[in-house]
Design a protein around this motif. Structure first.
Motif, mmCIF file in Angstrom:
data_model
loop_
_atom_site.group_PDB
_atom_site.id
_atom_site.type_symbol
_atom_site.label_atom_id
_atom_site.label_comp_id
_atom_site.label_asym_id
_atom_site.label_seq_id
_atom_site.Cartn_x
_atom_site.Cartn_y
_atom_site.Cartn_z
ATOM 1 N N GLU A 137 0.951 2.050 6.644
ATOM 2 C CA GLU A 137 0.880 1.369 5.350
ATOM 3 C C GLU A 137 -0.444 0.622 5.272
ATOM 4 O O GLU A 137 -0.650 -0.372 5.967
ATOM 5 C CB GLU A 137 2.033 0.388 5.176
ATOM 6 C CG GLU A 137 2.042 -0.280 3.799
ATOM 7 C CD GLU A 137 3.250 -1.164 3.568
ATOM 8 O OE1 GLU A 137 3.086 -2.264 3.010
ATOM 9 O OE2 GLU A 137 4.354 -0.758 3.965
ATOM 10 N N PRO A 138 -1.390 1.086 4.464
ATOM 11 C CA PRO A 138 -2.721 0.472 4.422
ATOM 12 C C PRO A 138 -2.679 -0.924 3.801
ATOM 13 O O PRO A 138 -2.001 -1.155 2.803
ATOM 14 C CB PRO A 138 -3.529 1.439 3.554
ATOM 15 C CG PRO A 138 -2.507 2.121 2.704
ATOM 16 C CD PRO A 138 -1.264 2.214 3.524
ATOM 17 N N VAL A 139 -3.400 -1.834 4.439
ATOM 18 C CA VAL A 139 -3.361 -3.246 4.044
ATOM 19 C C VAL A 139 -4.765 -3.727 3.725
ATOM 20 O O VAL A 139 -5.725 -3.410 4.434
ATOM 21 C CB VAL A 139 -2.769 -4.106 5.181
ATOM 22 C CG1 VAL A 139 -2.845 -5.594 4.839
ATOM 23 C CG2 VAL A 139 -1.333 -3.692 5.465
ATOM 24 N N GLY A 159 0.820 -1.202 0.000
ATOM 25 C CA GLY A 159 0.000 0.000 0.000
ATOM 26 C C GLY A 159 0.858 1.258 0.000
ATOM 27 O O GLY A 159 2.029 1.239 0.364
ATOM 28 N N LYS A 160 0.270 2.353 -0.388
ATOM 29 C CA LYS A 160 0.942 3.654 -0.385
ATOM 30 C C LYS A 160 0.948 4.192 1.043
ATOM 31 O O LYS A 160 -0.097 4.250 1.704
ATOM 32 C CB LYS A 160 0.190 4.618 -1.306
ATOM 33 C CG LYS A 160 0.713 6.053 -1.294
ATOM 34 C CD LYS A 160 -0.182 6.946 -2.143
ATOM 35 C CE LYS A 160 0.221 8.407 -2.036
ATOM 36 N NZ LYS A 160 -0.691 9.297 -2.804
ATOM 37 N N THR A 219 -10.053 -3.767 5.058
ATOM 38 C CA THR A 219 -9.064 -2.697 4.928
ATOM 39 C C THR A 219 -8.639 -2.251 6.323
ATOM 40 O O THR A 219 -9.475 -2.093 7.209
ATOM 41 C CB THR A 219 -9.653 -1.508 4.161
ATOM 42 O OG1 THR A 219 -9.991 -1.915 2.832
ATOM 43 C CG2 THR A 219 -8.660 -0.356 4.084
ATOM 44 N N SER A 220 -7.346 -2.052 6.520
ATOM 45 C CA SER A 220 -6.849 -1.575 7.812
ATOM 46 C C SER A 220 -5.716 -0.578 7.597
ATOM 47 O O SER A 220 -5.112 -0.535 6.521
ATOM 48 C CB SER A 220 -6.354 -2.741 8.671
ATOM 49 O OG SER A 220 -5.305 -3.432 8.024
#
Length: 587
Positions: free
Chosen positions: A476-478, A468-469, A496-497
């Motif tokens: 860091e979005p996962v 993730g960006k 999404t987290s």
């Protein structure tokens, strides 16, 4: 099986088992690291002068084998623990120069990322007597004083030893066991031990507030001993020892069918004293492959029964809330059935592995990262069935373990909560060559025997890919998942987290993967893209979305990614992107 050297592993245990084991070793922490909390370990590991086999006496022979097994932590390293009977050389107890830590340095500072839970003071009474203790009925200082910290001189010795040891391994060790099976020292009272726990906790946490005090494991060589030592632990709690304990700790060697009730007795006692919320470890679980009437052996001991016990005892323990599992032991000390501790290893004293070696590795690779374990049946109708929720990368996977009691023999079982039309069933006891058998079954027609089976959905797991960006918050979005991409279960959810709390987000999918620069991040799904609708991220920057499965999707896959708003991102795009997941649809 005949395995005499680590390099023989690939030849002996078979490709399927080795595939499992390698998957575990890749997930281990780096050298010198200690996990937040150990989940899989081995007790009483030997090397150097304490080894029973010169072909397996060097740390560079021992540790790679433990890694391949999936062992993450070691406890009670013979001849290389921090026992003051071994490290203290004389002089002031608060002076680091009074100690020789060269042996425990090898174990704790190994280059393989295997953590260690040291045992302070002493591992056992007999070993302390051999080192100079007056007797095995109490805990003593190396000077022969009873370990009574109400005496200022003794308290000073304890504080000096604990502080010097904790400071030496600051940042390397976070879990400290305070002696072992202390209830077995008949003349050492629970009040003395409660006071000792308090002093140790005070010193350990003054060195590092994150240090954790592990109570000395309560013994369980036979069933009644476990109950007696549970009662002794209760007297420690009554004496105020609970305030110093961070982690409770138990041992069990009697038969698995008695273990469930025994552990229930322990957990009920802990709950009654307000201790139920603390982690519970089982740092010694074991059985012998040698048949004997000498406890803790059983007359029915065999390689097959020991391998089955790895799953039965581990599963019963986790089903009773145990969070860390240690098998006793890695290497058998003897092949004589008349010796109390012979035949308990995953390897014989000759170095040859036994069937439990493969079974331990299977458990480590498939069930060690457990999020929850729920008992579906604990002996009703002779059936023992447990559901595991397992962390698999950023996803959550369900697996089951099932068997029936010896008196039942063979039974049919319908796993009504199966998530796929068929399931994969692995017999956890390998054949004589170390190979595991996996077959496809109708979940409504499973056959159970006293040897456990591991049950998994017959559907390829989703695969996480890409990164993730990094957001304006530095996270860091996962994108992860739970459930199964099967028509049978129809319970797949994408999660999404670590995104931006309270912002709008949009899930999209496509047929193929990609890696294309976009908005300062990476588009991980190839066009054409299909949008799934706008959602709002919660206060933690998280959200879950269901993915309905219909018959037209079976046999194919979709790739998913989440776009979300990040208004204050320093790159000016105002956009965030998660990592991606490819889901494979099945019946």
């Amino acid at each position: 099986m005949n395995m005499t050297h680590p390099k023989a592993i690939l030849r002996i245990i078979g490709r399927p088992a080795m595939k499992f084991l390698c998957a575990v070793s890749l997930a281990l922490p780096g050298a010198g690291a200690q996990e937040a909390e150990s989940r899989m370990g081995l007790n009483f590991v030997r090397f150097g002068g304490a080894s029973v086999n010169t072909d397996w006496d060097e740390i560079d022979e021992v540790m790679p084998d433990l890694l391949d097994l999936g062992c993450r932590t070691i406890r009670q390293v013979a001849g290389a623990d921090v026992s003051w009977w071994e490290t203290y050389q004389g002089g002031a107890y608060d002076d680091p120069a009074s100690y020789d830590f060269s042996s425990p340095d090898q174990a704790i500072r190994n280059n393989y990322g295997i953590a260690m839970v040291p045992t302070l003071f002493q591992i056992g009474g007999d070993m302390a007597v051999m080192a100079g203790a007056p007797d095995a009925t109490r805990l003593y200082t190396p000077d022969g004083d009873v370990l009574d910290v109400s005496l200022p001189a003794v308290e000073a010795k304890v504080r000096g030893y604990v502080r010097v040891t904790a400071e030496r391994y600051l940042g390397e060790v976070h879990y400290w066991e305070i002696a072992n099976e202390v209830g077995a020292y008949g003349s050492y009272s629970s009040v003395l031990y409660a006071d000792l726990l308090g002093v140790c906790a005070d010193e350990l946490k003054s060195v590092d507030p994150t240090n954790q005090v592990v109570v000395g494991g309560i013994a369980g060589t036979v069933d009644q001993v476990f109950y007696n030592h549970t009662d002794w632990l209760e007297s420690v709690l009554n004496a105020g020892g609970g305030s110093a304990i961070d982690i409770h700790n138990c041992h069990y060697y009697d038969t698995w069918d008695l273990q469930h009730s025994a552990m229930g007795y322990l957990t009920a006692m802990l709950a009654s004293h307000g201790e139920g919320g603390k982690p519970l470890w089982a740092t010694e679980l074991g059985s012998s492959y040698l048949p004997s009437s000498v406890a803790p052996h059983t007359p029915t001991g065999s390689e097959e029964e020991q391998a089955a016990d790895v799953f039965r005892k581990f599963t019963v323990a986790v089903g009773n809330g145990v969070r860390a599992l240690y098998w006793h032991t890695w290497f058998s000390s003897s092949e004589s059935p008349n010796y109390t501790w012979s035949g308990f290893g995953l390897r014989k004293s000759t170095g040859d592995s036994v069937r439990s070696y493969v079974t331990y590795g299977l458990y480590a690779s498939k069930l060690s990262d457990v999020l929850s374990c729920t008992a579906i049946s604990t002996g009703t109708g002779g059936l023992w069935v447990y559901r595991f929720e397992i962390a698999e990368g950023p996803g959550v996977v369900r697996r089951w373990v099932a068997w029936c009691g010896d008196a039942t023999g063979t039974a049919s079982y319908s796993l009504t909560e199966a998530e796929t039309a068929t399931v994969l069933v692995t017999e956890v006891v390998p054949d004589a060559a170390g190979n595991l058998t996996t077959s496809t079954f109708d979940p409504a027609a499973l056959i159970l025997t006293p040897h456990p089976i591991l049950i998994e959905g017959d559907c390829q797991l989703p695969e996480a890919y890409g990164a993730g960006k990094v957001t304006s918050l530095g996270t860091e979005p996962v994108l992860g998942w739970s459930g199964t991409a099967s028509l049978t279960a129809n319970n797949l959810e994408l999660t999404t987290s670590s995104a931006i709390p309270g912002q709008f987000a949009l899930m999209f999918h496509g047929d193929n993967r990609a890696s294309t620069p976009l908005f300062g991040g990476t588009l991980l799904v190839a066009p054409p893209l299909v949008r799934m609708g706008v959602v709002v991220l919660d206060g933690d920057g998280a959200v879950s979305q269901a993915v309905p499965v219909d018959a037209a999707l079976i046999g194919g896959s979709w790739c998913f990614q989440m776009w979300f708003r990040d208004p204050t991102h320093p790159d000016g795009t105002g956009v965030g992107l998660t990592s991606a997941v490819e889901a494979f649809f099945c019946l």
